[in-house]
Scaffold this motif. Structure first.
Motif, PDB file in Angstrom:
ATOM      1  N   TYR A   1       6.091  -6.756   7.863  1.00  0.00           N
ATOM      2  CA  TYR A   1       6.335  -5.566   7.056  1.00  0.00           C
ATOM      3  C   TYR A   1       7.360  -5.917   5.977  1.00  0.00           C
ATOM      4  CZ  TYR A   1       7.886  -0.879   5.712  1.00  0.00           C
ATOM      5  OH  TYR A   1       8.205   0.259   5.006  1.00  0.00           O
ATOM      6  N   VAL A   2       7.009  -5.598   4.719  1.00  0.00           N
ATOM      7  CA  VAL A   2       7.945  -5.737   3.601  1.00  0.00           C
ATOM      8  C   VAL A   2       7.810  -4.496   2.738  1.00  0.00           C
ATOM      9  CG1 VAL A   2       8.555  -7.050   1.533  1.00  0.00           C
ATOM     10  CG2 VAL A   2       7.824  -8.263   3.600  1.00  0.00           C
TER      11      VAL A   2
ATOM     12  N   ARG B   1       1.645  -9.638   3.506  1.00  0.00           N
ATOM     13  CA  ARG B   1       2.787  -8.801   3.879  1.00  0.00           C
ATOM     14  C   ARG B   1       2.553  -7.402   3.303  1.00  0.00           C
ATOM     15  NH1 ARG B   1       7.390 -12.369   2.286  1.00  0.00           N
ATOM     16  NH2 ARG B   1       5.897 -13.837   3.159  1.00  0.00           N
ATOM     17  N   PHE B   2       2.967  -6.397   4.035  1.00  0.00           N
ATOM     18  CA  PHE B   2       2.612  -5.031   3.664  1.00  0.00           C
ATOM     19  C   PHE B   2       3.695  -4.048   4.097  1.00  0.00           C
ATOM     20  CE2 PHE B   2      -1.204  -7.430   4.587  1.00  0.00           C
ATOM     21  CZ  PHE B   2      -2.046  -7.139   3.537  1.00  0.00           C
ATOM     22  N   ASP B   3       3.772  -2.902   3.373  1.00  0.00           N
ATOM     23  CA  ASP B   3       4.413  -1.745   3.960  1.00  0.00           C
ATOM     24  C   ASP B   3       3.288  -0.836   4.458  1.00  0.00           C
ATOM     25  OD1 ASP B   3       3.430  -0.408   1.745  1.00  0.00           O
ATOM     26  OD2 ASP B   3       5.387   0.031   0.870  1.00  0.00           O
ATOM     27  N   CYS B   4       3.612   0.343   4.981  1.00  0.00           N
ATOM     28  CA  CYS B   4       2.594   1.151   5.654  1.00  0.00           C
ATOM     29  C   CYS B   4       1.454   1.544   4.717  1.00  0.00           C
ATOM     30  CB  CYS B   4       3.229   2.378   6.295  1.00  0.00           C
ATOM     31  SG  CYS B   4       3.966   3.567   5.143  1.00  0.00           S
ATOM     32  N   SER B   5       1.788   2.083   3.550  1.00  0.00           N
ATOM     33  CA  SER B   5       0.740   2.533   2.633  1.00  0.00           C
ATOM     34  C   SER B   5       0.137   1.365   1.856  1.00  0.00           C
ATOM     35  CB  SER B   5       1.293   3.581   1.669  1.00  0.00           C
ATOM     36  OG  SER B   5       2.411   3.078   0.961  1.00  0.00           O
ATOM     37  N   GLY B   6       0.871   0.261   1.756  1.00  0.00           N
ATOM     38  CA  GLY B   6       0.285  -0.934   1.169  1.00  0.00           C
ATOM     39  C   GLY B   6      -0.873  -1.423   2.025  1.00  0.00           C
ATOM     40  N   LEU B   7      -0.706  -1.355   3.345  1.00  0.00           N
ATOM     41  CA  LEU B   7      -1.774  -1.761   4.261  1.00  0.00           C
ATOM     42  C   LEU B   7      -2.967  -0.821   4.154  1.00  0.00           C
ATOM     43  CD1 LEU B   7      -2.660  -3.620   6.678  1.00  0.00           C
ATOM     44  CD2 LEU B   7      -1.761  -1.806   8.164  1.00  0.00           C
ATOM     45  N   THR B   8      -2.718   0.488   4.175  1.00  0.00           N
ATOM     46  CA  THR B   8      -3.835   1.438   4.153  1.00  0.00           C
ATOM     47  C   THR B   8      -4.595   1.372   2.829  1.00  0.00           C
ATOM     48  OG1 THR B   8      -2.347   3.222   3.419  1.00  0.00           O
ATOM     49  CG2 THR B   8      -2.725   3.000   5.793  1.00  0.00           C
ATOM     50  N   SER B   9      -3.867   1.293   1.712  1.00  0.00           N
ATOM     51  CA  SER B   9      -4.552   1.273   0.415  1.00  0.00           C
ATOM     52  C   SER B   9      -5.396   0.019   0.256  1.00  0.00           C
ATOM     53  CB  SER B   9      -3.538   1.383  -0.731  1.00  0.00           C
ATOM     54  OG  SER B   9      -2.643   0.281  -0.730  1.00  0.00           O
ATOM     55  N   GLN B  10      -4.897  -1.115   0.740  1.00  0.00           N
ATOM     56  CA  GLN B  10      -5.636  -2.362   0.603  1.00  0.00           C
ATOM     57  C   GLN B  10      -6.813  -2.435   1.575  1.00  0.00           C
ATOM     58  OE1 GLN B  10      -5.162  -4.623  -1.947  1.00  0.00           O
ATOM     59  NE2 GLN B  10      -3.930  -2.847  -2.543  1.00  0.00           N
ATOM     60  N   ALA B  11      -6.678  -1.823   2.745  1.00  0.00           N
ATOM     61  CA  ALA B  11      -7.784  -1.783   3.703  1.00  0.00           C
ATOM     62  C   ALA B  11      -8.955  -0.993   3.119  1.00  0.00           C
ATOM     63  CB  ALA B  11      -7.327  -1.164   5.014  1.00  0.00           C
ATOM     64  N   TYR B  12      -8.640   0.143   2.499  1.00  0.00           N
ATOM     65  CA  TYR B  12      -9.698   0.944   1.879  1.00  0.00           C
ATOM     66  C   TYR B  12     -10.290   0.216   0.669  1.00  0.00           C
ATOM     67  CZ  TYR B  12      -9.641   5.153   4.686  1.00  0.00           C
ATOM     68  OH  TYR B  12      -9.805   6.048   5.711  1.00  0.00           O
TER      69      TYR B  12
ATOM     70  N   ARG C   1      -1.609   4.478  -3.960  1.00  0.00           N
ATOM     71  CA  ARG C   1      -0.766   3.436  -3.375  1.00  0.00           C
ATOM     72  C   ARG C   1       0.166   3.962  -2.293  1.00  0.00           C
ATOM     73  NH1 ARG C   1       2.306   1.262  -0.927  1.00  0.00           N
ATOM     74  NH2 ARG C   1       3.853  -0.342  -1.405  1.00  0.00           N
ATOM     75  N   THR C   2       0.690   5.180  -2.418  1.00  0.00           N
ATOM     76  CA  THR C   2       1.745   5.648  -1.513  1.00  0.00           C
ATOM     77  C   THR C   2       1.238   6.728  -0.563  1.00  0.00           C
ATOM     78  OG1 THR C   2       2.492   7.294  -3.112  1.00  0.00           O
ATOM     79  CG2 THR C   2       3.543   5.121  -3.189  1.00  0.00           C
ATOM     80  N   SER C   3       1.925   6.850   0.574  1.00  0.00           N
ATOM     81  CA  SER C   3       1.481   7.782   1.613  1.00  0.00           C
ATOM     82  C   SER C   3       1.520   9.233   1.153  1.00  0.00           C
ATOM     83  CB  SER C   3       2.339   7.599   2.870  1.00  0.00           C
ATOM     84  OG  SER C   3       3.706   7.839   2.581  1.00  0.00           O
TER      85      SER C   3
ATOM     86  N   GLY D   1      -5.962   7.232  21.149  1.00  0.00           N
ATOM     87  CA  GLY D   1      -4.846   7.567  20.265  1.00  0.00           C
ATOM     88  C   GLY D   1      -4.203   6.374  19.609  1.00  0.00           C
ATOM     89  N   THR D   2      -4.978   5.319  19.319  1.00  0.00           N
ATOM     90  CA  THR D   2      -4.394   4.119  18.739  1.00  0.00           C
ATOM     91  C   THR D   2      -4.629   4.037  17.233  1.00  0.00           C
ATOM     92  OG1 THR D   2      -6.386   2.878  19.346  1.00  0.00           O
ATOM     93  CG2 THR D   2      -4.504   2.754  20.842  1.00  0.00           C
ATOM     94  N   MET D   3      -3.745   3.319  16.558  1.00  0.00           N
ATOM     95  CA  MET D   3      -3.857   3.107  15.114  1.00  0.00           C
ATOM     96  C   MET D   3      -3.404   1.700  14.777  1.00  0.00           C
ATOM     97  SD  MET D   3      -0.501   5.090  13.608  1.00  0.00           S
ATOM     98  CE  MET D   3       1.153   4.783  14.268  1.00  0.00           C
ATOM     99  N   ILE D   4      -3.826   1.230  13.605  1.00  0.00           N
ATOM    100  CA  ILE D   4      -3.324  -0.022  13.030  1.00  0.00           C
ATOM    101  C   ILE D   4      -2.297   0.368  11.978  1.00  0.00           C
ATOM    102  CG2 ILE D   4      -3.942  -2.207  11.928  1.00  0.00           C
ATOM    103  CD1 ILE D   4      -6.879  -1.539  12.733  1.00  0.00           C
ATOM    104  N   VAL D   5      -1.108  -0.235  12.033  1.00  0.00           N
ATOM    105  CA  VAL D   5      -0.023   0.260  11.185  1.00  0.00           C
ATOM    106  C   VAL D   5       0.968  -0.855  10.874  1.00  0.00           C
ATOM    107  CG1 VAL D   5       1.372   0.979  13.170  1.00  0.00           C
ATOM    108  CG2 VAL D   5       1.678   2.135  10.965  1.00  0.00           C
ATOM    109  N   ALA D   6       1.587  -0.765   9.706  1.00  0.00           N
ATOM    110  CA  ALA D   6       2.748  -1.589   9.365  1.00  0.00           C
ATOM    111  C   ALA D   6       3.967  -0.696   9.587  1.00  0.00           C
ATOM    112  CB  ALA D   6       2.663  -2.062   7.920  1.00  0.00           C
TER     113      ALA D   6
END
Length: 330
Positions: A228-229, A237-248, A257-259, A301-306
Motif C-alpha cells: 500500500y502506498v 503498489r496501490f492505495d485503496c481506490s488506486g486498486l479499485t480504479s485499476q481493476a475496473y 480515481r478516488t473513493s 463477506g470477503t473483499m480484496i483491498v489495499a
C-alpha cells in the motif's frame, strides 16, 4: 510421533493434559479481550478523529482485529482438540489400569504390556480356559494403547494443520507457552504471507456472476501482496481506490480515481444484494467515503483491498468493518 508405550499410559496423569487444554483456553480468552480492546479503540477513533485520520486508523485497526479473530479461532480449535483428545486418553488410561488390576488379581503378569500366566499348568481344559482369558486381557491392553496413540496423534495432526511451523517433536516447551510436553505452541507464527489476512478461496476464479466481473476479481487477485502506498495506482503498489480504479480499467470499465467520487458517480447496490466484483465503501467523510474495496465473496463477506500504510493488498472481511454501501460500475 511414535506410539504411546505401555509404561507411558500406565503411569500417565491425564489431569495434567486437561490442564493443558485449559491453558490454551485462557490464552484464547486473552486474545478475545485484546480484540475487544481494539474495537473500543475503533469507537474512540470514530468519535474523536477527523475523517482523513479516522479512515487510515480504521483500516489499520480493522486489519489487526481480523488477525486477532483468526488467532482466537485457531486457539479455540486447539482447545477443543486437546479437550477431546485428552478425554479419550484418560479413558484409555483408566481402561488399562483396570485391565492390569484385574489380570494381576487372576494370576497374570502384564509387565511391558505383554500378558503372561504366572500360575502353573494343571489340566488341558483349565489351560485352554486361561489362555482365552489371557488373550482377552491382551486384547484390552492393545486396544487401550491404540486408543491413547490415536488421541495423541490427533493433537499433533491438528496443531500442524492449524499452526504451520509449530514444533511438536521436542517434547519440551521450555516454559515459553501453555504446552505440556508437546513442543512449543506457535514456535513459528502463522504465515499469512501474501495471501492477506484471509487465504484466497479455492473458488475465487469462479465466483463472479459474469465474465467482466470475474476479470475485475482476477486482475485484483494478481496484486495480492503488493504494498500500500498513498496515492499509488500501480503497477505494483496501490492505495485503496488506486486498486479499485485499476481493476475496473483492466476489465474495460473506467471509473473515477478516488473513493469519494466513485461513491458519488457509480450506481449504488442495496446491502445484501452485492455481488463479486462490486465496490464496497467505508468511513463516510465530508466529501464521501474514505475507503473502498472490491467484493470477492458476498456469502462469506470477503473483499480484496489495499488497507493502509504499512500493509499490502490482501483479502479481508468487509462485514466486520461496517460498510456504508456498495456500487456496481458498468
Amino acid at each position: 510421533m511414535g506410539g504411546i508405550t505401555y509404561d507411558d499410559l500406565l503411569n500417565a496423569t491425564p489431569h495434567q493434559y486437561k490442564s493443558t487444554a485449559d491453558a490454551w483456553g485462557k490464552w484464547r480468552d486473552a486474545v478475545d479481550k485484546h480484540g475487544g480492546d481494539l474495537l473500543t479503540v475503533n469507537q474512540h477513533v470514530s468519535g474523536n478523529w477527523d475523517s482523513a485520520a479516522a479512515s487510515e486508523a480504521h483500516a489499520f485497526i480493522d486489519a489487526k482485529h481480523l488477525k486477532v479473530q483468526e488467532s482466537s479461532r485457531v486457539l479455540a480449535q486447539v482447545e477443543s482438540t486437546l479437550t477431546t483428545a485428552y478425554t479419550n486418553f484418560a479413558e484409555a488410561h483408566n481402561k488399562l489400569v483396570q485391565t492390569v488390576q484385574l489380570a494381576t488379581a487372576n494370576g497374570f503378569d502384564c509387565t511391558g504390556g505383554k500378558v503372561t500366566d504366572t500360575r502353573p499348568a494343571t489340566d488341558t481344559k483349565r489351560d485352554s480356559d486361561r489362555a482365552t482369558i489371557q488373550q482377552g486381557y491382551q486384547d484390552d491392553i492393545d486396544a487401550a494403547l491404540k486408543e491413547a496413540t490415536s488421541a495423541d496423534s490427533s493433537v499433533a495432526t491438528a496443531l500442524r494443520d492449524l499452526m504451520p511451523g509449530t514444533d511438536l517433536s521436542s517434547g519440551n516447551d521450555n516454559g515459553t507457552g501453555p504446552g505440556n510436553g508437546h513442543g512449543t505452541p506457535l514456535s513459528a507464527p502463522v504465515d499469512y504471507a501474501h495471501s492477506g489476512s484471509i487465504p484466497v478461496p479455492a473458488n475465487a476464479s469462479t465466483l463472479a456472476p459474469n465474465p467482466r466481473a470475474q476479470q475485475i476479481i482476477n486482475w485484483a487477485l494478481t496484486k495480492l501482496g503488493d504494498p500500500y502506498v498513498w496515492g499509488a495506482t500501480g503497477p505494483d503498489r496501490f492505495d485503496c481506490s488506486g486498486l479499485t480504479s485499476q481493476a475496473y480499467h483492466a476489465a474495460g470499465i473506467d471509473i473515477p480515481r478516488t473513493s469519494d467520487v466513485q461513491w458519488q458517480q457509480e450506481p449504488s447496490v442495496p446491502a445484501g444484494h452485492e455481488q463479486p466484483g462490486d465496490l464496497v465503501f467505508f468511513h463516510m467523510g465530508n466529501s464521501g467515503p474514505g475507503h473502498v474495496g472490491i467484493v470477492l465473496d458476498p456469502e462469506k463477506g470477503t473483499m480484496i483491498v489495499a488497507p493502509h500504510t504499512g500493509s499490502y493488498v490482501q483479502i479481508q472481511n468487509y462485514k466486520t468493518q461496517n460498510p456504508i454501501g456498495f456500487a456496481r460500475p458498468t
